[in-house]
Design a protein around this motif. Structure first.
Motif, PDB file in Angstrom:
ATOM      1  N   ASN A 170       0.722  -1.155  -0.012  1.00 61.75           N
ATOM      2  CA  ASN A 170      -0.125  -0.149   0.192  1.00 61.75           C
ATOM      3  C   ASN A 170       0.782   1.171   0.116  1.00 61.75           C
ATOM      4  N   ASP A 171       2.252   1.210  -0.433  1.00 61.32           N
ATOM      5  CA  ASP A 171       2.879   2.307  -0.389  1.00 61.32           C
ATOM      6  C   ASP A 171       2.495   3.116  -1.531  1.00 61.32           C
TER       7      ASP A 171
ATOM      8  N   ALA B  51      -8.624  12.221   2.974  1.00 58.38           N
ATOM      9  CA  ALA B  51      -7.424  12.088   2.168  1.00 58.38           C
ATOM     10  C   ALA B  51      -7.293  10.877   1.374  1.00 58.38           C
ATOM     11  N   GLU B  52      -7.838   9.891   1.914  1.00 60.58           N
ATOM     12  CA  GLU B  52      -7.714   8.381   1.394  1.00 60.58           C
ATOM     13  C   GLU B  52      -8.679   8.364   0.065  1.00 60.58           C
ATOM     14  N   SER B  53     -10.177   9.080   0.273  1.00 58.23           N
ATOM     15  CA  SER B  53     -10.947   9.036  -0.913  1.00 58.23           C
ATOM     16  C   SER B  53     -10.510  10.079  -2.026  1.00 58.23           C
ATOM     17  N   LYS B  54      -9.870  10.974  -1.336  1.00 61.82           N
ATOM     18  CA  LYS B  54      -9.742  12.026  -2.615  1.00 61.82           C
ATOM     19  C   LYS B  54      -8.450  11.944  -3.285  1.00 61.82           C
TER      20      LYS B  54
ATOM     21  N   GLU C 172       0.240   5.156   9.848  1.00 62.62           N
ATOM     22  CA  GLU C 172      -0.114   6.586  10.092  1.00 62.62           C
ATOM     23  C   GLU C 172       0.816   7.677   9.033  1.00 62.62           C
ATOM     24  N   TYR C 173       2.242   6.856   8.551  1.00 62.49           N
ATOM     25  CA  TYR C 173       2.886   7.798   7.893  1.00 62.49           C
ATOM     26  C   TYR C 173       1.838   7.837   6.254  1.00 62.49           C
ATOM     27  N   ARG C 174       1.320   7.013   6.051  1.00 63.04           N
ATOM     28  CA  ARG C 174       0.537   6.933   4.603  1.00 63.04           C
ATOM     29  C   ARG C 174      -0.557   7.990   4.780  1.00 63.04           C
ATOM     30  N   GLU C 175      -1.330   7.965   5.881  1.00 61.31           N
ATOM     31  CA  GLU C 175      -2.398   8.954   5.902  1.00 61.31           C
ATOM     32  C   GLU C 175      -2.043  10.228   5.937  1.00 61.31           C
ATOM     33  N   ARG C 176      -0.799  10.567   6.541  1.00 61.52           N
ATOM     34  CA  ARG C 176      -0.323  11.951   6.573  1.00 61.52           C
ATOM     35  C   ARG C 176       0.008  12.270   5.235  1.00 61.52           C
TER      36      ARG C 176
END
Length: 304
Positions: A27-28, A283-286, A211-215
């Protein structure tokens, strides 16, 4: 899912025809290397330093450097022939208890599904493993690489975890600066055990997030929308001058953390009720796909 391998699981004289699928995904968030001045992707070229020309894939072989500057070479056909003897067989050598295997040996997990003609043998093998509560230790070759593998049942499905050989695990004697075993302070030990007990719970993989991916997704969204990327200040740990102080502060912090989630949940429920029950992860959806669409539509409006 795409099939990555076809073959058979064998133990004794029994063969179970299977197809292999990857059980995990990366998921990177993909990033490209750009030239800073022009913001365009850079190219990687395969160049021979001797003739200074680009080299195509059909001109490339693999080589082992047995002395500095001296190689023995193998082309793709030779490597395939070396692997062909066992490349279509997951050959089980032993059956063992899962608890006997240190997790340091595990690499990558795959799912095994039956071929059309192997459904009965597949189900029989699954039930036999569940009945005995054993896993199989096997030899397997995937993409010209040989490895050990653990064959087990995961949620009613056969899975295979590739493993390192013992010689691939570095001995602990190579680790620098390991302290010698010594007696510890009884009070410190009691507090450390108490802290571990407070932080112990059942393993629920869904509650852990990258958490890094979310940021990063939020930062991508901000940059696409032309906003300045702002970073939240990191929480500072309390100043501690001793291990005992650190243990006390950690226990106090964990006790507070146990009380906070209930309050946060009630606040979230109130917000959700006021907004009609909608909850969207911005963040994830857009940022993944729609961001591209929005940037294109914006460039059309500006005539870019």
């Amino acid at each position: 899912m795409q099939t990555v391998w076809k073959g058979a699981v064998s133990f004794g004289l029994v063969n179970v025809p299977v197809k292999m699928f990857t059980a995990t995904q990366d998921n990177d968030i993909p990033m490209k290397m750009l030239h800073k001045e022009y913001n365009v992707p850079i190219h990687y070229t395969r160049t021979c330093p001797k003739c200074e020309s680009d080299v195509s894939w059909d001109e490339i072989v693999k080589g082992y450097e047995y002395e500095p500057g001296h190689f023995v070479t193998f082309d793709k056909k030779e490597l395939n022939q070396l692997a062909s003897e066992s490349s279509r067989e997951i050959r089980i050598l032993d059956f063992v208890d899962l608890e006997e295997i240190d997790p340091i040996y595990f690499q990558k997990t795959y799912y095994l599904a039956p071929e059309e003609t192997g459904a009965h043998a597949y189900n029989l093998f699954v039930q036999a493993l569940e009945e005995t509560n054993k896993i199989g230790i096997a030899n397997v070759t995937i993409r010209s690489k040989s490895s050990l593998a653990a064959i087990r049942v995961a949620d009613g499905v056969l899975s295979m975890v590739t493993m390192y050989f013992a010689e691939e695990i570095r001995p602990k004697e190579e680790i620098p600066n390991l302290p010698e075993a010594s007696k510890v302070d009884k009070r410190e030990l009691d507090m450390a055990v108490m802290l571990i007990d407070q932080l112990s719970s059942a393993f629920e993989p869904d509650k852990y997030e990258d958490e890094y991916r979310e940021r990063l997704l939020e930062a991508i969204e901000d940059k696409v929308e032309g906003k300045e990327v702002k970073f939240a200040p990191e929480e500072k740990n309390p100043n501690v001058v001793s291990l005992m102080d650190a243990l006390k502060a950690s226990l106090k912090q964990s006790e507070g953390a146990e009380r906070r989630p209930a309050k946060k949940t009630s606040e979230d429920n109130e917000k959700k009720a006021r907004s009609g029950g909608s909850s969207r992860r911005p963040a994830e959806s857009k940022a993944s796909k729609p961001a591209k669409t929005r940037s294109k539509s914006r460039s059309k409006k500006t005539g870019a």
